[in-house]
Design a protein around this motif. Structure first.
Motif, mmCIF file in Angstrom:
data_model
loop_
_atom_site.group_PDB
_atom_site.id
_atom_site.type_symbol
_atom_site.label_atom_id
_atom_site.label_comp_id
_atom_site.label_asym_id
_atom_site.label_seq_id
_atom_site.Cartn_x
_atom_site.Cartn_y
_atom_site.Cartn_z
ATOM 1 N N GLY A 1 0.759 -1.159 -0.064
ATOM 2 C CA GLY A 1 -0.073 0.025 0.038
ATOM 3 C C GLY A 1 0.671 1.304 -0.002
ATOM 4 N N ASP A 2 2.161 1.322 -0.396
ATOM 5 C CA ASP A 2 2.953 2.418 -0.105
ATOM 6 C C ASP A 2 2.907 3.175 -1.492
ATOM 7 O OD1 ASP A 2 5.061 4.322 0.092
ATOM 8 O OD2 ASP A 2 6.544 3.013 0.628
ATOM 9 N N GLN A 3 1.878 4.191 -1.373
ATOM 10 C CA GLN A 3 1.818 4.865 -2.774
ATOM 11 C C GLN A 3 3.146 5.674 -3.204
ATOM 12 O OE1 GLN A 3 -1.285 5.152 -4.469
ATOM 13 N NE2 GLN A 3 0.144 6.041 -6.152
ATOM 14 N N SER A 4 3.772 5.977 -2.158
ATOM 15 C CA SER A 4 5.056 6.747 -2.535
ATOM 16 C C SER A 4 5.938 5.767 -3.508
ATOM 17 C CB SER A 4 5.775 7.213 -1.578
ATOM 18 O OG SER A 4 6.244 6.163 -0.809
ATOM 19 N N ALA A 5 6.077 4.403 -2.988
ATOM 20 C CA ALA A 5 6.755 3.662 -3.731
ATOM 21 C C ALA A 5 6.412 3.279 -5.316
ATOM 22 C CB ALA A 5 7.023 2.349 -3.260
ATOM 23 N N HIS A 6 4.873 3.498 -5.302
ATOM 24 C CA HIS A 6 4.386 3.234 -6.610
ATOM 25 C C HIS A 6 4.839 4.438 -7.465
ATOM 26 C CE1 HIS A 6 1.017 2.299 -9.619
ATOM 27 N NE2 HIS A 6 1.178 3.807 -9.620
ATOM 28 N N ASP A 7 4.585 5.717 -6.936
ATOM 29 C CA ASP A 7 4.824 6.834 -7.724
ATOM 30 C C ASP A 7 6.367 6.836 -8.112
ATOM 31 O OD1 ASP A 7 2.334 7.354 -7.432
ATOM 32 O OD2 ASP A 7 2.599 8.920 -5.577
ATOM 33 N N LYS A 8 7.297 6.572 -7.246
ATOM 34 C CA LYS A 8 8.612 6.721 -7.474
ATOM 35 C C LYS A 8 9.063 5.598 -8.739
ATOM 36 C CE LYS A 8 13.323 6.153 -5.390
ATOM 37 N NZ LYS A 8 14.085 5.713 -4.329
ATOM 38 N N LEU A 9 8.513 4.633 -8.734
ATOM 39 C CA LEU A 9 8.938 3.551 -9.639
ATOM 40 C C LEU A 9 8.438 3.999 -11.088
ATOM 41 C CD1 LEU A 9 10.023 0.874 -10.480
ATOM 42 C CD2 LEU A 9 7.614 -0.118 -9.990
ATOM 43 N N TYR A 10 7.494 4.732 -11.359
ATOM 44 C CA TYR A 10 6.581 5.063 -12.463
ATOM 45 C C TYR A 10 6.823 6.491 -12.843
ATOM 46 C CZ TYR A 10 4.362 0.361 -11.943
ATOM 47 O OH TYR A 10 4.173 -0.941 -11.576
ATOM 48 N N GLY A 11 7.519 7.194 -12.053
ATOM 49 C CA GLY A 11 7.930 8.782 -12.326
ATOM 50 C C GLY A 11 8.799 8.693 -13.523
ATOM 51 N N GLY A 12 8.532 9.566 -14.689
ATOM 52 C CA GLY A 12 9.152 9.757 -15.705
ATOM 53 C C GLY A 12 9.566 8.593 -16.687
#
Length: 254
Positions: free
Chosen positions: A198-209
């Protein structure tokens, strides 16, 4: 296409599974959709049943008896399963093996290996009876062949899927049943949210850029492999986004 063409999809409540349900529905297939989240299944059924026949069953593929019960209780119109899409799977944790939770490892093994085996073995007699043109599509991963830090049991479980697919092909020679291992790379689904609990920040970091694979991209390839002319089989289909490639071998220096 007549509704005599039935596809059975595991893990249909999100990601690749849901996208596959949509893609097969677009082509007029009858759908057997399974997953653990009953409310999501009900919502998916409501969105699709005006277009095609839909049967849903709440199912944890790890439970052998439950798999057998779901298959045995299929309504007559859904019994002649022509295509099985083994999509249910997950990863848990991304740290090194020495820090992994053994319970997480067991859940990954039970879902990605035992669950897939349960469903496949239970539906094999039906698929063989359908014969020519039937297909088993196993959703694997590039992690099956390409290791990376933190993949450990997840990558190993997908390597099982890869080899199981190949060996099924050997055993099914002469039956007309095709087997394909579809192996996506970096894909934007709930996969990372589940993996990181459930760590949204990990999701966002992986798919950022980056421009990752989308569920619809994989669904299109699954549908393609499943609906080839009956004399053709794609053994393994590995898919990466253009932004993803191999990093080479690493060396630890003193």
């Amino acid at each position: 296409m007549s509704h005599s063409s039935v596809v059975f999809i595991t893990g249909a409540t999100s990601g690749f599974g849901r996208a596959c349900a949509e893609r097969f529905a677009d082509a007029g297939w009858a759908l057997v959709l399974t997953g653990r989240r009953e409310e999501r299944l009900a919502s998916l059924k409501a969105s699709l049943e005006s277009r095609v026949p839909v049967h849903t069953a709440t199912l944890d593929v790890r439970e052998r008896d439950s798999v057998a019960e779901v298959v045995a209780s299929l309504p007559e119109a859904f019994r002649a399963v022509k295509v099985l899409v083994n999509n249910a799977g997950l990863a848990l944790g991304a740290g090194p093996a020495q820090e992994a939770d053994l319970d997480d490892w067991q859940t990954v093994i039970d879902t990605n290996i035992t669950g897939l085996v349960n469903v496949t073995r239970t539906l094999l007699p039906t698929l063989i009876e359908v014969g020519r043109g039937a297909a088993i599509i196993n959703v694997s991963s590039t992690a099956a062949l390409w290791p990376y830090p933190g993949s450990h049991v997840y990558g190993a479980s997908k390597a099982f899927v890869n080899q199981f697919s190949y060996n099924l092909r050997c055993d099914l020679k002469g039956t007309g049943v095709r087997v394909t291992d579809v192996a996506p790379g970096m894909s934007e689904t709930e996969f990372t949210l589940v993996r990181m609990k459930g760590d949204q920040s990990a999701h966002d970091k992986l798919y950022g850029g980056v421009e990752p694979i989308q569920p619809e991209d994989v669904a299109e390839q699954v549908f393609h492999a499943a609906t080839l002319p009956a004399h053709l089989n794609i053994n393994r289909l590995e898919i990466m986004p253009v932004c993803q490639s191999w990093g080479g071998l690493t060396v630890d220096r003193d």
